[in-house]
Design a protein around this motif. Structure first.
Motif, PDB file in Angstrom:
ATOM      1  N   ARG A   1       0.896  -1.147  -0.170  1.00 41.62           N
ATOM      2  CA  ARG A   1      -0.002  -0.110   0.074  1.00 41.62           C
ATOM      3  C   ARG A   1       0.702   1.216   0.162  1.00 41.62           C
ATOM      4  O   ARG A   1       0.384   2.266  -0.347  1.00 41.62           O
ATOM      5  CB  ARG A   1      -0.744   0.089   1.205  1.00 41.62           C
ATOM      6  CG  ARG A   1      -2.072  -0.829   1.005  1.00 41.62           C
ATOM      7  CD  ARG A   1      -3.248  -0.300   0.144  1.00 41.62           C
ATOM      8  NE  ARG A   1      -3.902   0.636   0.798  1.00 41.62           N
ATOM      9  CZ  ARG A   1      -3.869   2.084   0.124  1.00 41.62           C
ATOM     10  NH1 ARG A   1      -3.352   2.267  -0.963  1.00 41.62           N
ATOM     11  NH2 ARG A   1      -4.619   3.283   0.809  1.00 41.62           N
ATOM     12  N   SER A   2       2.119   1.317   0.466  1.00 43.27           N
ATOM     13  CA  SER A   2       2.860   2.260   0.279  1.00 43.27           C
ATOM     14  C   SER A   2       3.447   2.775  -1.075  1.00 43.27           C
ATOM     15  O   SER A   2       3.920   3.955  -1.143  1.00 43.27           O
ATOM     16  CB  SER A   2       4.313   1.819   1.251  1.00 43.27           C
ATOM     17  OG  SER A   2       5.002   1.123   0.532  1.00 43.27           O
ATOM     18  N   SER A   3       3.224   1.849  -2.015  1.00 44.39           N
ATOM     19  CA  SER A   3       3.090   2.069  -3.343  1.00 44.39           C
ATOM     20  C   SER A   3       2.210   2.706  -3.957  1.00 44.39           C
ATOM     21  O   SER A   3       0.904   2.759  -2.999  1.00 44.39           O
ATOM     22  CB  SER A   3       3.956   0.856  -4.086  1.00 44.39           C
ATOM     23  OG  SER A   3       2.674   0.095  -4.148  1.00 44.39           O
ATOM     24  N   PRO A   4       1.859   2.964  -5.165  1.00 45.68           N
ATOM     25  CA  PRO A   4       0.724   3.636  -5.777  1.00 45.68           C
ATOM     26  C   PRO A   4      -0.471   2.726  -5.779  1.00 45.68           C
ATOM     27  O   PRO A   4      -1.485   2.904  -6.167  1.00 45.68           O
ATOM     28  CB  PRO A   4       1.245   4.110  -7.266  1.00 45.68           C
ATOM     29  CG  PRO A   4       2.703   4.511  -7.069  1.00 45.68           C
ATOM     30  CD  PRO A   4       3.193   3.143  -5.986  1.00 45.68           C
ATOM     31  N   ALA A   5      -0.139   1.351  -5.508  1.00 46.97           N
ATOM     32  CA  ALA A   5      -1.180   0.469  -5.568  1.00 46.97           C
ATOM     33  C   ALA A   5      -2.428   0.689  -4.741  1.00 46.97           C
ATOM     34  O   ALA A   5      -2.179   1.268  -3.547  1.00 46.97           O
ATOM     35  CB  ALA A   5      -0.707  -0.923  -5.295  1.00 46.97           C
ATOM     36  N   GLY A   6      -3.677   0.500  -5.135  1.00 46.70           N
ATOM     37  CA  GLY A   6      -4.826   0.516  -4.562  1.00 46.70           C
ATOM     38  C   GLY A   6      -5.002  -0.413  -3.521  1.00 46.70           C
ATOM     39  O   GLY A   6      -4.231  -1.545  -3.606  1.00 46.70           O
ATOM     40  N   VAL A   7      -5.923  -0.438  -2.819  1.00 48.77           N
ATOM     41  CA  VAL A   7      -6.317  -1.252  -1.885  1.00 48.77           C
ATOM     42  C   VAL A   7      -6.661  -2.604  -2.276  1.00 48.77           C
ATOM     43  O   VAL A   7      -6.238  -3.612  -1.822  1.00 48.77           O
ATOM     44  CB  VAL A   7      -7.325  -0.648  -0.566  1.00 48.77           C
ATOM     45  CG1 VAL A   7      -8.744  -0.684  -1.163  1.00 48.77           C
ATOM     46  CG2 VAL A   7      -7.280  -1.855   0.522  1.00 48.77           C
ATOM     47  N   LEU A   8      -7.247  -2.622  -3.451  1.00 53.12           N
ATOM     48  CA  LEU A   8      -8.063  -3.905  -4.105  1.00 53.12           C
ATOM     49  C   LEU A   8      -6.804  -4.832  -4.508  1.00 53.12           C
ATOM     50  O   LEU A   8      -6.697  -5.851  -4.167  1.00 53.12           O
ATOM     51  CB  LEU A   8      -8.866  -3.838  -5.067  1.00 53.12           C
ATOM     52  CG  LEU A   8     -10.396  -3.085  -4.582  1.00 53.12           C
ATOM     53  CD1 LEU A   8     -11.159  -2.992  -5.816  1.00 53.12           C
ATOM     54  CD2 LEU A   8     -11.103  -4.230  -3.734  1.00 53.12           C
ATOM     55  N   LEU A   9      -5.788  -3.813  -5.375  1.00 51.27           N
ATOM     56  CA  LEU A   9      -4.706  -4.803  -5.719  1.00 51.27           C
ATOM     57  C   LEU A   9      -3.806  -5.350  -4.544  1.00 51.27           C
ATOM     58  O   LEU A   9      -3.469  -6.620  -4.972  1.00 51.27           O
ATOM     59  CB  LEU A   9      -3.951  -3.928  -6.900  1.00 51.27           C
ATOM     60  CG  LEU A   9      -2.673  -4.633  -7.386  1.00 51.27           C
ATOM     61  CD1 LEU A   9      -3.131  -5.775  -8.130  1.00 51.27           C
ATOM     62  CD2 LEU A   9      -2.061  -3.493  -8.328  1.00 51.27           C
ATOM     63  N   ALA A  10      -3.463  -4.438  -3.617  1.00 46.95           N
ATOM     64  CA  ALA A  10      -2.614  -4.662  -2.783  1.00 46.95           C
ATOM     65  C   ALA A  10      -3.093  -5.796  -1.953  1.00 46.95           C
ATOM     66  O   ALA A  10      -2.429  -6.833  -1.581  1.00 46.95           O
ATOM     67  CB  ALA A  10      -2.383  -3.595  -1.848  1.00 46.95           C
ATOM     68  N   GLY A  11      -4.295  -5.727  -1.684  1.00 48.75           N
ATOM     69  CA  GLY A  11      -5.165  -6.851  -0.863  1.00 48.75           C
ATOM     70  C   GLY A  11      -5.139  -8.228  -1.756  1.00 48.75           C
ATOM     71  O   GLY A  11      -4.822  -9.186  -1.143  1.00 48.75           O
ATOM     72  N   ALA A  12      -5.285  -8.315  -2.810  1.00 49.79           N
ATOM     73  CA  ALA A  12      -5.462  -9.288  -3.777  1.00 49.79           C
ATOM     74  C   ALA A  12      -4.008 -10.099  -3.853  1.00 49.79           C
ATOM     75  O   ALA A  12      -3.855 -11.143  -3.568  1.00 49.79           O
ATOM     76  CB  ALA A  12      -5.973  -9.104  -5.001  1.00 49.79           C
TER      77      ALA A  12
END
Length: 514
Positions: A115-126
């Motif tokens: 999540r500290s990268s530009p990734a959103g919560v959905l992608l980071a969570g998946a």
């Protein structure tokens, strides 16, 4: 109204909270925790107790019957001390709770790192969930859990510096000092450092002249941090020999080819790793800009390790997760309407997730702590998998002489029977070496000269799995008599006057249970 709205957001669980709570509670609040499916937990506890009682880290083995004692590098000594202290205070339930906490923390920190990268919560969570599912094959209450946590920390700190979000490389040496004394997986930290050094060196060679000064400065910073980590790793009871241990282990070809942890993954079963690997390949193929040299080295290096030995699959899962996340983020930027809509939804969820509090993780920790204190549920080795009843029989009957035992049972035997009994073999196959493993396999596979191995070690009784081919063979062998059997384990002794006494005791035990 605004205060109530803020409070409502803070009462919402963040995605990181959900991961932490799900992992922690699912591993602890089960009648038979999967964390205790491996008997190695038992010998680690006894090794820690030995260190605490003697005040010294062992140099030679004390748990086996071999003479002279075998040289032993207890590279997990600090973990074993922590496990022994936890077991002394809170029993096996404390061991399960501590192991579940390490895994939950690993999942939480991996998600926060993504999540500290530009990734959103959905992608980071998946990606976090897929990485955790891939690493689940090695979720056991053993010291390697520290390596999973430290690998995520190490990678995050280096990546944080690499992306120029801040320089916290000074934290790496103290972390390496702990890691090197907790588990031999600390070498993964040096592989990470090596990949970033090589990647930055490649970037320096390919960069225009105007950028080389800055890249050279970064390379120097990482080189200093790497040297400091190497110095820190040498601060251990075994000195430089601890650093040589992984290479000595890898050089034993027979061990690598005959121990399940060192064999290649079986892709025919339900193995989430194969989907993670396919995802990584697809991302690298579709990534128009392409990964940086460092990212490519990480995926290729840890990917090769995972394909070589199943024990390295969790390392690949945790290291590849940030690369996959960044690649998917870049690929999605050039996507059409569906990708844009998904990105907008993820951004809204990310804003909500950022406002959520961490109360649920804290509440889960309190719940598990209370459960450990009150002993509900009470965790122990599963008597349907481990020779619990057979060991109770042994402790009552006190069979004398040298044993031959299943390597799967050796660790539990150390846990339950030491110092009354000493094993022939256990999970420390790196210590026993290829020659003794050959002898063990010669016996259990009835290869030529199998009985001479038993004579060499003066074996007069055997503890083995009841349903094994070896046990069925002994039932037909006129030199061995069955004196105890249950669905898990059977005990055989050489036919002497002693075996008649033991058989009578076993028959009396069976009669009393009817």
């Amino acid at each position: 109204m605004e205060r109530n709205s803020s409070l409502a957001y803070r009462l919402l669980p963040s995605f990181g909270d959900l991961i932490f709570v799900a992992v922690l509670c699912s591993l602890y609040f089960t009648a038979k925790s999967p964390l205790l499916s491996d008997g190695d937990t038992g010998y680690h506890i006894r090794a820690g107790e030995l260190i605490l009682s003697t005040g010294a880290v062992p140099r030679f083995d004390t748990f086996s019957q071999h003479s002279p004692p075998i040289p032993w590098i207890a590279h997990e000594w600090l973990s074993e001390v922590l496990m022994a202290a936890t077991h002394q205070w809170f029993g096996m339930s404390g061991i399960v709770a501590a192991s579940a906490f390490l895994l939950a923390s690993t999942g939480y920190l991996l998600f926060r790192s993504l999540r500290s990268s530009p990734a959103g919560v959905l992608l980071a969570g998946a990606v976090t969930l897929l990485a955790l599912a891939s690493s689940q094959l090695h979720w056991l209450a053993r010291p390697h859990l520290f390596s999973l946590l430290f690998l995520v920390l190490f990678h995050h700190l280096i990546e944080f510096w690499h992306r120029e979000r801040g320089n916290r490389l000074y934290l790496l040496p103290p972390l390496m000092l702990l890691w090197a004394n907790l588990h031999g997986g600390f070498m993964a930290g040096f592989i990470l450092l090596g990949a970033y050094l090589a990647g930055n060196l490649a970037s320096l060679a390919l960069a225009p002249a105007s950028e080389r000064e800055g890249l050279l400065g970064k390379l120097k910073q990482l080189s200093v941090a790497s040297c400091a980590c190497l110095t820190a790793a040498l601060v251990n009871p075994y000195g430089f020999r601890l650093l040589l241990f992984p290479f000595q282990l890898a050089s034993q070809g027979y061990l690598m080819d005959n121990v399940s942890e060192f064999m290649t993954p079986d892709f025919h079963g339900q193995l989430p790793f194969k989907y993670l690997l396919l995802l990584a390949v697809c991302v690298l193929a579709l990534w128009r800009k392409g990964p940086e040299p460092t990212e490519l080295l990480l995926v290729l290096g840890f990917g090769y390790m995972a394909l070589y030995a199943v024990r390295y699959v969790p390392l690949f899962a945790l290291v590849s997760a940030p690369v996959i996340t960044r690649g998917v983020t870049e690929i999605a930027k050039r996507g059409g309407l569906p990708a844009r809509a998904l990105r907008e939804r993820s951004e809204r969820l990310s804003r909500i997730d950022a406002r959520a509090g961490g109360i649920w993780s804290f509440a889960a920790l309190l719940g598990v702590a209370a459960a450990v204190f009150y002993g509900r549920p009470s965790h122990a080795f599963d008597p349907g998998q481990k020779p619990v009843a057979a060991c109770e029989f042994l402790m009552r009957q006190r069979i004398s002489g040298n044993m031959f035992n299943s390597d799967e049972f050796g660790d539990y035997l150390i846990y339950r029977g030491f110092p009354s009994y000493r094993v022939f073999i256990d999970g420390r196959l790196d210590m026993y070496g290829s020659d003794r493993l050959r002898e063990y396999n010669r016996v259990v596979h009835f290869e030529k000269g199998w009985d001479s191995v038993l004579e060499k070690y003066r074996v007069n009784w055997i503890l083995f799995e009841t349903k094994s081919r070896f046990a069925r063979h002994l039932l037909q062998n006129q030199d061995w008599a069955l004196v105890y059997s249950d669905p898990v384990a059977s005990i055989f002794v050489k036919k002497t006057q002693e075996h008649e006494r033991l058989r009578a005791q076993y028959q009396a035990l069976q009669a009393s249970s009817l």
